[in-house]
Structures are given as C-alpha cells and as structure tokens.
Design a protein around this motif. Structure first.
Motif, PDB file in Angstrom:
ATOM      1  N   CYS A 185       3.267   2.106 -13.835  1.00 62.18           N
ATOM      2  CA  CYS A 185       3.468   2.761 -12.543  1.00 62.18           C
ATOM      3  C   CYS A 185       4.919   2.931 -12.115  1.00 62.18           C
ATOM      4  O   CYS A 185       5.205   3.713 -11.201  1.00 62.18           O
ATOM      5  CB  CYS A 185       2.696   2.000 -11.465  1.00 62.18           C
ATOM      6  SG  CYS A 185       0.899   2.051 -11.728  1.00 62.18           S
ATOM      7  N   ARG A 213       0.862  -1.182   0.000  1.00 64.61           N
ATOM      8  CA  ARG A 213       0.000   0.000   0.000  1.00 64.61           C
ATOM      9  C   ARG A 213       0.902   1.238   0.000  1.00 64.61           C
ATOM     10  O   ARG A 213       1.094   1.888   1.031  1.00 64.61           O
ATOM     11  CB  ARG A 213      -0.907  -0.003   1.224  1.00 64.61           C
ATOM     12  CG  ARG A 213      -2.005  -1.050   1.210  1.00 64.61           C
ATOM     13  CD  ARG A 213      -3.069  -0.769   0.153  1.00 64.61           C
ATOM     14  NE  ARG A 213      -3.588   0.588   0.247  1.00 64.61           N
ATOM     15  CZ  ARG A 213      -4.572   0.965   1.067  1.00 64.61           C
ATOM     16  NH1 ARG A 213      -5.129   0.075   1.872  1.00 64.61           N
ATOM     17  NH2 ARG A 213      -5.001   2.223   1.080  1.00 64.61           N
ATOM     18  N   ASN A 252      -4.156  -0.971  -7.651  1.00 61.98           N
ATOM     19  CA  ASN A 252      -4.717  -0.489  -6.397  1.00 61.98           C
ATOM     20  C   ASN A 252      -6.212  -0.807  -6.339  1.00 61.98           C
ATOM     21  O   ASN A 252      -6.988  -0.280  -7.136  1.00 61.98           O
ATOM     22  CB  ASN A 252      -4.499   1.025  -6.304  1.00 61.98           C
ATOM     23  CG  ASN A 252      -5.035   1.616  -5.029  1.00 61.98           C
ATOM     24  OD1 ASN A 252      -5.470   0.914  -4.126  1.00 61.98           O
ATOM     25  ND2 ASN A 252      -4.999   2.940  -4.942  1.00 61.98           N
ATOM     26  N   TYR A 298      -8.234   0.176  -4.144  1.00 56.26           N
ATOM     27  CA  TYR A 298      -8.939   1.189  -3.363  1.00 56.26           C
ATOM     28  C   TYR A 298      -8.991   2.569  -4.017  1.00 56.26           C
ATOM     29  O   TYR A 298      -9.620   3.479  -3.480  1.00 56.26           O
ATOM     30  CB  TYR A 298      -8.263   1.334  -1.993  1.00 56.26           C
ATOM     31  CG  TYR A 298      -8.061   0.019  -1.291  1.00 56.26           C
ATOM     32  CD1 TYR A 298      -9.146  -0.718  -0.822  1.00 56.26           C
ATOM     33  CD2 TYR A 298      -6.782  -0.508  -1.123  1.00 56.26           C
ATOM     34  CE1 TYR A 298      -8.963  -1.933  -0.189  1.00 56.26           C
ATOM     35  CE2 TYR A 298      -6.587  -1.721  -0.483  1.00 56.26           C
ATOM     36  CZ  TYR A 298      -7.676  -2.430  -0.020  1.00 56.26           C
ATOM     37  OH  TYR A 298      -7.493  -3.642   0.603  1.00 56.26           O
ATOM     38  N   ASP A 307       0.393   4.081  -0.780  1.00 59.56           N
ATOM     39  CA  ASP A 307      -0.324   5.315  -0.487  1.00 59.56           C
ATOM     40  C   ASP A 307      -0.466   5.592   1.002  1.00 59.56           C
ATOM     41  O   ASP A 307      -0.925   6.671   1.383  1.00 59.56           O
ATOM     42  CB  ASP A 307      -1.711   5.277  -1.127  1.00 59.56           C
ATOM     43  CG  ASP A 307      -2.523   4.048  -0.717  1.00 59.56           C
ATOM     44  OD1 ASP A 307      -1.906   2.997  -0.428  1.00 59.56           O
ATOM     45  OD2 ASP A 307      -3.766   4.122  -0.713  1.00 59.56           O
ATOM     46  N   GLU A 354      -4.744   3.820  -9.785  1.00 55.55           N
ATOM     47  CA  GLU A 354      -3.991   2.617 -10.159  1.00 55.55           C
ATOM     48  C   GLU A 354      -2.581   2.606  -9.573  1.00 55.55           C
ATOM     49  O   GLU A 354      -2.105   1.572  -9.106  1.00 55.55           O
ATOM     50  CB  GLU A 354      -3.906   2.505 -11.685  1.00 55.55           C
ATOM     51  CG  GLU A 354      -3.156   1.291 -12.186  1.00 55.55           C
ATOM     52  CD  GLU A 354      -3.186   1.157 -13.704  1.00 55.55           C
ATOM     53  OE1 GLU A 354      -2.653   0.181 -14.208  1.00 55.55           O
ATOM     54  OE2 GLU A 354      -3.748   2.051 -14.371  1.00 55.55           O
ATOM     55  N   CYS A 355      -1.919   3.757  -9.583  1.00 55.58           N
ATOM     56  CA  CYS A 355      -0.533   3.848  -9.110  1.00 55.58           C
ATOM     57  C   CYS A 355      -0.444   4.468  -7.721  1.00 55.58           C
ATOM     58  O   CYS A 355       0.612   4.984  -7.326  1.00 55.58           O
ATOM     59  CB  CYS A 355       0.303   4.637 -10.108  1.00 55.58           C
ATOM     60  SG  CYS A 355       0.343   3.907 -11.765  1.00 55.58           S
ATOM     61  N   TYR A 356      -1.535   4.432  -6.979  1.00 55.58           N
ATOM     62  CA  TYR A 356      -1.561   4.863  -5.582  1.00 55.58           C
ATOM     63  C   TYR A 356      -1.204   6.342  -5.411  1.00 55.58           C
ATOM     64  O   TYR A 356      -0.768   6.770  -4.342  1.00 55.58           O
ATOM     65  CB  TYR A 356      -0.611   4.006  -4.740  1.00 55.58           C
ATOM     66  CG  TYR A 356      -0.959   2.540  -4.752  1.00 55.58           C
ATOM     67  CD1 TYR A 356      -1.780   1.980  -3.765  1.00 55.58           C
ATOM     68  CD2 TYR A 356      -0.470   1.701  -5.757  1.00 55.58           C
ATOM     69  CE1 TYR A 356      -2.099   0.631  -3.788  1.00 55.58           C
ATOM     70  CE2 TYR A 356      -0.786   0.354  -5.791  1.00 55.58           C
ATOM     71  CZ  TYR A 356      -1.599  -0.182  -4.802  1.00 55.58           C
ATOM     72  OH  TYR A 356      -1.927  -1.523  -4.833  1.00 55.58           O
TER      73      TYR A 356
END
Length: 238
Positions: free
Chosen positions: A174, A93, A129, A131, A95, A134-136
């Motif tokens: 990404c 994650r 991703n 959530y 992000d 796509e690349c946080y």
C-alpha cells in the motif's frame, strides 16, 4: 452498531501473512515486555500485568474521526497507577479524512505526549482495511502523502514523530515499500512468530515487535527492542 476493529481482532486473520525471511530468535531477545489493548479488553488487572513483568502498554484511543475507545481513560489510568510506561494509538482510516485531521483528533482524545518519563509517543496503526479495499482506495503515492500528513502534524504539535505500527506485507503493498519514514518514525512491526523477518524499507531495526495476539497477559504481546533504560529514554524524548 459499526464494528470497530482493533489490533487484537486482526491477529488471527493476519498471522499467515507475517512470513519471516531473516530470522532472529525470540528466545535470545531479553527486551522489556509490553501489551497493547483496546475496548476488546475492557477490564485489565494492571497490578497483575505489572507483576507478570510487563513494563509498557499501548492503548487504543481513537479511530478515524468519529470513534474514541470508551475504556481508554480507565485503561490509561490503570496502567499509570500500576507503574507502566504507556501511550495511546490511533487506528488510521485514510479513506474518510486527511492525515492532519486524524492526527488532530487523536491528540485531542488521548494521543498526546509529554516528556514526563512515563508517556510513549503516540502510535499510528496503519494496516489492512477491515471495511473495504486493502489500501483504502488510495494509490501508493497518496498513501505515503497521507502518512506524512499525519506524522508531520503530530510532530508539529508534540515535537515527537509518531510510532508507525504496520506489517511488512501491507506496507509493501500500500505504500510501495516506501523508505521515507525510517529515519524519523520508530517502527512497531506486527509479525506473529518466534522469528522476526524482513522489515519494511528504510527501517534498519524495529523499536517494538508485536509477536503474538494472545499470551499470559491481556491483549497483544509486544517487545521493546532495547533495555529498560532505553524504554525510559524513549518516554523522555532523549
């Protein structure tokens, strides 16, 4: 309750994105078979899995810095007792915290490695991703830095670089198709087809191939690119 995505859950949605370019026939590949599982497979009959010819397993241990797989211990012990070579994987994650923070969390919750001949180096599952963006929300350079941070932290604490699980499509989008990890980190490529296409830059070959999200055995279906002796060497660090 927050939905925790596993490799398995992504499978059907991603299959169409794993287009092959330089085909290698799956039927001609006689490598050891493996599976990867998560809490989506809470009860695995490891004795049957072993009898079916599976020799190794990756088991989801952690995600971010707040989630641990509630079934990890039972799955890991079950795989061990059945005689499989096994290891843990971490769902990235980027992000929510730094790569170093997440590598440390992973190591504290099942992602460790020792040269005992039955433990695979931990794997970093870095991909689409579930959530949000796509690349946080990271630029390609920031993503490469994040992966380096995770990888270097894991190496410092274990003496092994983590396996990187990804897809060619996500990696290209990404990380800008970074070639920075091909000489250090084994590649675990996801491509659901009977042929293996173009790999991300820097990797001349894959170490693991996740070629299907279902099959005779639970979870996702994998191959090791080598023979049984090579798989055992990977678990010893030689």
């Amino acid at each position: 309750m927050k939905f925790i995505l596993s490799i398995t859950a992504l499978g059907a949605a991603l299959s169409a994105r794993f287009a092959s370019a330089s085909p290698v026939e799956l039927a001609k590949r006689a490598q050891p078979q493996g599976i990867d599982v998560s809490s989506y497979q809470p009860s695995v009959d490891w004795t049957t899995v072993k009898a079916n010819g599976v020799q190794f397993a990756y088991i989801k241990a952690t995600e971010g810095t707040t989630y641990t797989n509630p079934d990890f211990s039972s799955q890991y012990i079950g795989a061990t007792d059945a005689g499989l070579i096994r290891g843990g994987y971490h769902f990235a994650r980027p992000d929510v915290s730094s790569g170093a923070t997440q590598a440390t969390y992973f190591l504290a919750n099942g992602g460790g490695w020792s040269a005992d001949g039955i433990t695979l180096p931990g794997a970093l599952d870095i991909e689409y991703n579930p959530y949000g963006a796509e690349c946080y929300g990271l630029s390609t350079s920031a993503m490469v830095s994040w992966v380096s941070d995770f990888s270097n932290t894991y190496y410092t604490k274990t003496g092994r670089y983590p396996v990187i699980y990804t897809t060619t499509d996500w990696w290209t989008t990404c990380t800008g198709n970074s070639a920075a990890f091909g000489s250090t980190n084994p590649l675990w490529i996801a491509q659901y087809s009977s042929t293996l296409g173009t790999l991300p830059a820097g990797w001349p070959y894959e170490t693991f191939w996740q070629y299907a999200d279902s099959g005779t055995n639970p979870g996702d279906q994998d191959l090791f690119n080598g023979d049984t002796a090579g798989l055992q060497r990977m678990a010893t660090g030689s």
